[in-house]
Design a protein around this motif. Structure first.
Motif, PDB file in Angstrom:
ATOM      1  N   PRO A  61       0.711  -1.413  -0.241  1.00  0.00           N
ATOM      2  CA  PRO A  61       0.048  -0.063   0.092  1.00  0.00           C
ATOM      3  C   PRO A  61       0.720   1.255   0.032  1.00  0.00           C
ATOM      4  O   PRO A  61       0.337   2.388  -0.313  1.00  0.00           O
ATOM      5  CB  PRO A  61      -0.733  -0.009   1.100  1.00  0.00           C
ATOM      6  N   ALA A  62       2.053   1.195   0.285  1.00  0.00           N
ATOM      7  CA  ALA A  62       2.833   2.727   0.316  1.00  0.00           C
ATOM      8  C   ALA A  62       4.295   2.104   0.199  1.00  0.00           C
ATOM      9  O   ALA A  62       4.655   0.841  -0.097  1.00  0.00           O
ATOM     10  CB  ALA A  62       2.644   3.008   1.720  1.00  0.00           C
ATOM     11  N   SER A  81       5.016   2.619   4.425  1.00  0.00           N
ATOM     12  CA  SER A  81       4.802   3.999   5.002  1.00  0.00           C
ATOM     13  C   SER A  81       4.750   4.952   3.845  1.00  0.00           C
ATOM     14  O   SER A  81       5.550   4.688   2.920  1.00  0.00           O
ATOM     15  CB  SER A  81       5.506   4.353   6.038  1.00  0.00           C
ATOM     16  N   SER A  82       3.590   5.737   4.006  1.00  0.00           N
ATOM     17  CA  SER A  82       3.619   6.896   2.771  1.00  0.00           C
ATOM     18  C   SER A  82       4.491   7.972   3.422  1.00  0.00           C
ATOM     19  O   SER A  82       4.690   9.023   2.663  1.00  0.00           O
ATOM     20  CB  SER A  82       2.240   7.325   2.607  1.00  0.00           C
ATOM     21  N   SER A  93       0.070   9.404   5.914  1.00  0.00           N
ATOM     22  CA  SER A  93      -0.942   8.858   6.653  1.00  0.00           C
ATOM     23  C   SER A  93      -1.270   7.397   6.537  1.00  0.00           C
ATOM     24  O   SER A  93      -2.230   6.885   6.966  1.00  0.00           O
ATOM     25  CB  SER A  93      -2.060   9.790   5.882  1.00  0.00           C
ATOM     26  N   THR A  94      -0.559   6.553   5.680  1.00  0.00           N
ATOM     27  CA  THR A  94      -0.551   5.208   5.597  1.00  0.00           C
ATOM     28  C   THR A  94       0.673   4.515   6.154  1.00  0.00           C
ATOM     29  O   THR A  94       1.749   4.592   5.601  1.00  0.00           O
ATOM     30  CB  THR A  94      -0.820   4.855   3.919  1.00  0.00           C
ATOM     31  N   LYS A 117      -2.634  -2.365  10.406  1.00  0.00           N
ATOM     32  CA  LYS A 117      -2.426  -0.947  10.411  1.00  0.00           C
ATOM     33  C   LYS A 117      -1.609  -0.296  11.557  1.00  0.00           C
ATOM     34  O   LYS A 117      -1.648  -1.069  12.550  1.00  0.00           O
ATOM     35  CB  LYS A 117      -3.570  -0.046  10.561  1.00  0.00           C
TER      36      LYS A 117
END
Length: 415
Positions: A61-62, A81-82, A93-94, A117
């Protein structure tokens, strides 16, 4: 050794890069994974030929920050992580942890269970020796978490910590000791020559049982203001722990301790890792790995700072190399025997194959040079001699930049 002038010349030179073959039949049980941005690519490793073959890519996702295999070698745990440097050092935020199943024939990855998360940007993660827990370190704010790993290899719930823990300033690595009874958290602090503000660095140790941590010790010379540890690695058979000191470009040796996890004082005074210890340019020591046979220890020297030149940012100079130390098998003392040219800018991660014959390094990004050339990112392969010294074998160019960095790479031997 490679002095600063020679290194800068070599780095500026053109290195012919072979092309990665896609889907070539695996010829060994070793797989090298390279994370560029959110994409994680598997490469088959031929140790004898010192070649790689691309097997496939998955996405997270990031941007991937770190990964660690399960002791069974059937699963790989990836934190992303973003936030972080590729995002302009923003908080993002991710923040997630993902489990992937590893294909035992090809090393290909397949999502395994639900993502977990995380509260902030993870910087490092590892799995305990039993394979029951994923431990994650976070740099801002400096902290850690422990998550259960279910019997099927999927990620489970977070283990709540009943005690307030001393997690220092700027955590950078979290490892479990070989006996699985202690956890060591490297907290780098901020004490390089140009850091502002300046913070103490320290090595934090904890008792570890059933996923629960208890403070044991905070280890640093003096007041920790000139101690910026980054990573450690364990000797395979002796109670020796080798620590790279990032801010001071040094290596330190500690001893495992039953009471505190790690000795409060190093076995040896810290030794410089640079070929030119008197260089006035800012440098930073990187990751560290002990050879599989315990005879040598390797770490990287990194330089990535830039200056303005003719309207663009270019490399300001410094040493990007792999420092090679021989280990005295009686005392554990390291002695510098080589600084091998890095053939790239900012070697953030590297690994050694289990036979100890091949070392693979992963430059973080491409870098513009003063002469108008660009040094590419890539995968750099070195043959390891019987004397521990490195001989450059080849480099595969890859597309990585300041916005899409090769932030992690590592090797897994298939089950």
């Amino acid at each position: 050794m490679v002095d600063r002038r020679t290194f800068t010349t070599l780095l500026a030179g053109t290195i012919a890069a072979p092309t990665l073959a896609f889907g070539k039949t695996m010829t060994s049980r070793n797989v090298f994974y390279s994370a560029v941005g959110p994409e994680l690519t598997a490469y088959g490793v031929d140790v004898d030929d010192a070649t790689l073959s691309k097997q496939g890519t998955v996405s997270t996702p990031a941007n991937i920050q770190y990964a660690w295999p399960h002791p069974s070698r059937r699963y790989l745990y990836v934190v992303s992580s973003s936030g972080g440097p590729a995002a302009g050092d923003t908080t993002g935020s991710t923040h997630v942890a993902n489990a992937f199943a590893i294909d035992p024939a090809t090393g290909a990855l397949k999502p395994h269970g639900e993502a977990v998360k995380l509260a902030t940007r993870p910087i490092h993660a590892s799995v305990d020796r039993s394979g029951h827990y994923l431990l994650t370190a976070y740099n801002k704010p400096s902290s850690l978490t422990v998550h259960r790993i279910n019997a099927d290899g999927t990620l489970g719930d977070r283990v709540e910590q009943p005690n307030k823990l001393d997690t220092g300033i700027y955590a950078h690595q979290i490892r479990v000791t070989p006996d699985n009874k202690h956890v060591i958290l490297i907290t780098r602090g901020n004490n390089a020559p140009s850091d502002n503000p300046v913070d103490t660095g320290s090595i934090k140790t904890f008792a570890f049982k059933d996923g629960v941590l208890t403070d044991l010790a905070a280890i640093a010379p003096g007041d920790g203001m000139h101690f910026g540890p980054r990573h450690l690695d364990f000797h395979p058979t002796k109670p020796w722990v080798y620590v790279s000191i990032e801010s001071q470009n040094q290596i330190a040796v500690y001893k495992l301790d039953d009471a505190t996890g790690l000795s409060r004082n190093p076995l040896f005074t810290m030794k410089n890792t640079l070929s030119d210890p008197d260089s006035k340019l800012r440098q930073a020591a990187g990751p560290i790995h002990v050879s599989p046979d315990g005879r040598f220890v390797y770490l990287t020297n990194r330089a990535w700072w830039t200056i303005d030149f003719e309207g663009k940012k270019v490399f300001s100079g410094g040493e990007n190399s792999v420092a090679v130390f021989s280990i005295n098998q009686t005392t554990g003392e390291p002695a510098l025997i080589q600084n091998a040219d890095g053939h790239g800018n900012y070697l953030r991660t590297f690994n050694i194959d289990p036979s100890g014959k091949l070392l693979l390094a992963a430059p973080l990004w491409a870098m513009a040079m003063r002469d108008g050339s660009t040094v590419t990112a890539g995968l750099v392969l070195y043959r390891v001699g019987s004397d521990g010294k490195l001989t450059f074998a080849r480099k595969y160019d890859i597309d990585a930049s300041e916005q899409k960095q090769q932030f992690w790479a590592g090797m897994v031997t298939l089950a």
